[in-house]
Write a protein that holds these residues in place. Structure first.
Motif, PDB file in Angstrom:
ATOM      1  N   TYR A 176      47.285  42.108  41.219  1.00 18.36           N
ATOM      2  CA  TYR A 176      46.713  41.327  42.283  1.00 18.36           C
ATOM      3  C   TYR A 176      47.801  41.899  43.387  1.00 18.36           C
ATOM      4  O   TYR A 176      49.366  41.861  42.547  1.00 18.36           O
ATOM      5  CB  TYR A 176      46.638  39.918  42.359  1.00 18.36           C
ATOM      6  N   HIS A 226      45.452  43.293  53.643  1.00 14.83           N
ATOM      7  CA  HIS A 226      44.454  43.917  53.555  1.00 14.83           C
ATOM      8  C   HIS A 226      44.986  45.828  54.332  1.00 14.83           C
ATOM      9  O   HIS A 226      43.845  46.092  53.690  1.00 14.83           O
ATOM     10  CB  HIS A 226      43.708  43.229  54.131  1.00 14.83           C
ATOM     11  N   ALA A 260      47.074  47.176  51.978  1.00 16.19           N
ATOM     12  CA  ALA A 260      46.211  47.958  50.801  1.00 16.19           C
ATOM     13  C   ALA A 260      45.164  49.353  51.144  1.00 16.19           C
ATOM     14  O   ALA A 260      44.930  49.800  50.125  1.00 16.19           O
ATOM     15  CB  ALA A 260      45.005  46.541  50.170  1.00 16.19           C
ATOM     16  N   ASP A 261      44.028  49.050  52.383  1.00 16.34           N
ATOM     17  CA  ASP A 261      43.105  50.056  53.583  1.00 16.34           C
ATOM     18  C   ASP A 261      44.343  51.711  52.830  1.00 16.34           C
ATOM     19  O   ASP A 261      43.652  52.104  52.385  1.00 16.34           O
ATOM     20  CB  ASP A 261      42.866  49.133  54.102  1.00 16.34           C
ATOM     21  N   CYS A 270      40.567  49.433  44.506  1.00 15.19           N
ATOM     22  CA  CYS A 270      41.164  48.237  45.406  1.00 15.19           C
ATOM     23  C   CYS A 270      39.613  48.050  45.065  1.00 15.19           C
ATOM     24  O   CYS A 270      39.061  48.529  45.015  1.00 15.19           O
ATOM     25  CB  CYS A 270      41.306  47.973  46.401  1.00 15.19           C
ATOM     26  N   THR A 271      39.718  46.733  44.390  1.00 17.27           N
ATOM     27  CA  THR A 271      38.697  45.918  44.090  1.00 17.27           C
ATOM     28  C   THR A 271      38.714  44.114  44.894  1.00 17.27           C
ATOM     29  O   THR A 271      39.883  44.031  44.647  1.00 17.27           O
ATOM     30  CB  THR A 271      38.859  45.504  42.924  1.00 17.27           C
ATOM     31  N   ARG A 272      38.159  44.439  45.617  1.00 11.24           N
ATOM     32  CA  ARG A 272      38.605  43.038  46.811  1.00 11.24           C
ATOM     33  C   ARG A 272      37.770  41.778  46.242  1.00 11.24           C
ATOM     34  O   ARG A 272      36.200  41.452  45.943  1.00 11.24           O
ATOM     35  CB  ARG A 272      37.968  43.206  48.172  1.00 11.24           C
ATOM     36  N   ILE A 291      43.500  41.257  46.183  1.00 11.96           N
ATOM     37  CA  ILE A 291      42.905  42.060  45.792  1.00 11.96           C
ATOM     38  C   ILE A 291      43.422  43.088  44.737  1.00 11.96           C
ATOM     39  O   ILE A 291      44.640  42.503  44.074  1.00 11.96           O
ATOM     40  CB  ILE A 291      43.429  43.081  46.823  1.00 11.96           C
ATOM     41  N   TYR A 292      42.811  43.241  44.052  1.00 12.39           N
ATOM     42  CA  TYR A 292      42.190  44.309  42.773  1.00 12.39           C
ATOM     43  C   TYR A 292      43.295  45.257  42.468  1.00 12.39           C
ATOM     44  O   TYR A 292      42.464  45.734  43.035  1.00 12.39           O
ATOM     45  CB  TYR A 292      42.291  44.152  41.298  1.00 12.39           C
TER      46      TYR A 292
END
Length: 76
Positions: free
Chosen positions: A25, A44, A47-48, A58-60, A65-66
């Protein structure tokens, strides 16, 4: 700390934990690597940015956020 430095440290943190076979995470990576965040929105945005540059996928989810490295992220 500049955004570029944060992105670099996040990528290095994910890379160093990739062999542990556990969920990674981004908020945990930031805590472990002493990356200061102003807000959750900043996480976020970081991550983006990494996802847009194809360094991570990413998997939110509700817990956070993974993130998983892509082949470009490994080469970085």
């Amino acid at each position: 700390m500049k955004q570029v430095e944060k992105l670099d440290r996040i990528l290095k943190g994910i890379y160093n934990r990739r062999t542990l076979k556990e969920d990674i995470y981004l908020d945990t990576i930031c805590e472990l690597n002493s990356i200061p965040l102003v807000s959750v929105d900043e996480l976020h945005k970081l991550a983006d940015r990494l996802e847009d540059d194809n360094y991570i996928e990413c998997t939110r989810i509700r817990d956070g956020i993974y993130a998983q490295l892509t082949s470009y992220g490994v080469e970085y």
